[in-house]
Design an enzyme around this catalytic site. Sequence first.
Site, PDB file in Angstrom:
ATOM      1  N   ASP A  10       0.874  -1.161   0.000  1.00  0.00           N
ATOM      2  CA  ASP A  10       0.000   0.000   0.000  1.00  0.00           C
ATOM      3  C   ASP A  10       0.925   1.228   0.000  1.00  0.00           C
ATOM      4  O   ASP A  10       2.109   1.110   0.347  1.00  0.00           O
ATOM      5  CB  ASP A  10      -0.863  -0.054   1.272  1.00  0.00           C
ATOM      6  N   LEU A  11       0.401   2.372  -0.398  1.00  0.00           N
ATOM      7  CA  LEU A  11       1.255   3.571  -0.471  1.00  0.00           C
ATOM      8  C   LEU A  11       1.100   4.455   0.774  1.00  0.00           C
ATOM      9  O   LEU A  11       2.039   4.615   1.570  1.00  0.00           O
ATOM     10  CB  LEU A  11       0.903   4.370  -1.737  1.00  0.00           C
ATOM     11  N   ASP A  12      -0.106   5.034   0.914  1.00  0.00           N
ATOM     12  CA  ASP A  12      -0.355   5.976   2.006  1.00  0.00           C
ATOM     13  C   ASP A  12      -0.316   5.254   3.355  1.00  0.00           C
ATOM     14  O   ASP A  12      -1.108   4.343   3.594  1.00  0.00           O
ATOM     15  CB  ASP A  12      -1.731   6.641   1.817  1.00  0.00           C
ATOM     16  N   THR A  18       0.981  10.307   3.939  1.00  0.00           N
ATOM     17  CA  THR A  18       0.230  11.386   3.280  1.00  0.00           C
ATOM     18  C   THR A  18      -1.077  11.708   4.011  1.00  0.00           C
ATOM     19  O   THR A  18      -1.775  12.640   3.618  1.00  0.00           O
ATOM     20  CB  THR A  18      -0.099  10.990   1.834  1.00  0.00           C
ATOM     21  N   LYS A  46      -8.796   6.439   6.181  1.00  0.00           N
ATOM     22  CA  LYS A  46      -7.590   5.722   5.755  1.00  0.00           C
ATOM     23  C   LYS A  46      -7.942   4.479   4.928  1.00  0.00           C
ATOM     24  O   LYS A  46      -8.746   3.664   5.368  1.00  0.00           O
ATOM     25  CB  LYS A  46      -6.727   5.341   6.957  1.00  0.00           C
ATOM     26  N   GLY A  47      -7.339   4.371   3.759  1.00  0.00           N
ATOM     27  CA  GLY A  47      -7.562   3.216   2.893  1.00  0.00           C
ATOM     28  C   GLY A  47      -8.845   3.294   2.092  1.00  0.00           C
ATOM     29  O   GLY A  47      -9.113   2.459   1.240  1.00  0.00           O
ATOM     30  N   SER A 115      -2.528   0.488  -4.348  1.00  0.00           N
ATOM     31  CA  SER A 115      -3.037   1.649  -3.607  1.00  0.00           C
ATOM     32  C   SER A 115      -4.403   2.100  -4.117  1.00  0.00           C
ATOM     33  O   SER A 115      -4.693   1.984  -5.303  1.00  0.00           O
ATOM     34  CB  SER A 115      -2.041   2.799  -3.746  1.00  0.00           C
ATOM     35  N   ALA A 116      -5.204   2.642  -3.208  1.00  0.00           N
ATOM     36  CA  ALA A 116      -6.515   3.196  -3.590  1.00  0.00           C
ATOM     37  C   ALA A 116      -6.369   4.566  -4.231  1.00  0.00           C
ATOM     38  O   ALA A 116      -7.296   5.078  -4.853  1.00  0.00           O
ATOM     39  CB  ALA A 116      -7.398   3.316  -2.351  1.00  0.00           C
ATOM     40  N   LYS A 146     -10.989  -1.278  -1.664  1.00  0.00           N
ATOM     41  CA  LYS A 146     -10.703  -2.149  -0.523  1.00  0.00           C
ATOM     42  C   LYS A 146     -11.873  -2.007   0.453  1.00  0.00           C
ATOM     43  O   LYS A 146     -12.363  -0.893   0.610  1.00  0.00           O
ATOM     44  CB  LYS A 146      -9.402  -1.718   0.166  1.00  0.00           C
ATOM     45  N   GLU A 170       0.067  -3.397   4.628  1.00  0.00           N
ATOM     46  CA  GLU A 170      -1.076  -2.492   4.760  1.00  0.00           C
ATOM     47  C   GLU A 170      -1.177  -1.838   6.132  1.00  0.00           C
ATOM     48  O   GLU A 170      -0.953  -2.488   7.144  1.00  0.00           O
ATOM     49  CB  GLU A 170      -2.366  -3.304   4.565  1.00  0.00           C
ATOM     50  N   ASP A 171      -1.579  -0.564   6.147  1.00  0.00           N
ATOM     51  CA  ASP A 171      -1.789   0.126   7.431  1.00  0.00           C
ATOM     52  C   ASP A 171      -3.266   0.277   7.784  1.00  0.00           C
ATOM     53  O   ASP A 171      -3.584   0.704   8.885  1.00  0.00           O
ATOM     54  CB  ASP A 171      -1.159   1.529   7.397  1.00  0.00           C
TER      55      ASP A 171
END
Length: 216
Positions: A10-12, A18, A46-47, A115-116, A146, A170-171
Site C-alpha cells: 500500500d502507499l499511504d 500522506t 484511511k484506505g 493503492s486506492a 478495498k 497495509e496500514d
Amino acid sequence: MSNIKACIFDLDGVIVDTAVYHFKAWKRLADELGINFTEHDNERLKGVSRVRSLEIILELGDVTKTEAEQQELATRKNAWYVEMINRMTPAEILPGAKEFLEACRAAGIKTALGSASKNSDTILAKINMAHLFDAIVDGNHVSKAKPDPEVFLKGAEALGVTPAECVVFEDAIAGVDAAINGGMKVVGIGSPDVLNKADLVVSGLDKMSLEKLDKL
Ligand code: BG6
Ligand code: MG
C-alpha cells in the site's frame, strides 16, 4: 523455505505518510461546508476511496449534496491535496521503506504497489521510488475499493504470481481485509490492536526483514 514470490505495498501510511495532507485538504473543505471534522474522524478515511471519504464527511455533518455537487467538492479537495503532494521530497519516505523494497528486489522477490489513490504516480515521482516497483496498480485501475481484493489481485496478475505467493503490506483495516479476501498473506503496519487480522504486525517497514518474510 517460504513460497513468497512477491510483496505488494500500500502507499499511504506504508511508504509515505500522506494522511496529514489528506486531512488538511478535507479539513479545509469541511470548514467551508461548516462541518466539524477532527483528526479522529480522519482515521476513518484511511484506505478508503476519495468518493467514499467525502460521503463519510458529509454524513458527519448530516449534509446532503447531489452527485454533481459531490463531484465538484471531491475535485476541489483533490486540487488542494495535489498542491501539497507536489511539494513532497524523498525525505518524506517512511523509515525503512526504501531499504526493504531494495532488499526484496535483491533477493529476487517481485514488488508491486497496490493503492486506492489516484495520485500515486505523482507521489512516487516526487519521492523518486517508481523504479522500485515491478508493477503499479492504483485507484485509476480498479473499480472496486478495498476491502475488495481487486487492487491486490491485479497486482499479482501483473507480476505473474498467484495470490498465495504474495504478501501484502497495509496500514488500514480495509486493506488488511482486502488482502485476506484475495487469499494473500498480510503484514500490518501499525498497531496489533487495530490490525489484529494480519499474519504479523510491525510498527513500520524499518522493523521488517527478509527473515520475517520467510517465516510467514
Ligand atoms: C488511500 C488513502 O491510499 O487513497 C485514502 O489511504 C485516500 O485516505 C485514498 O482517500 C484515495 O486517494 P486519492 O489520492 O485518490 O484521493
Ligand atoms: Mg494506507
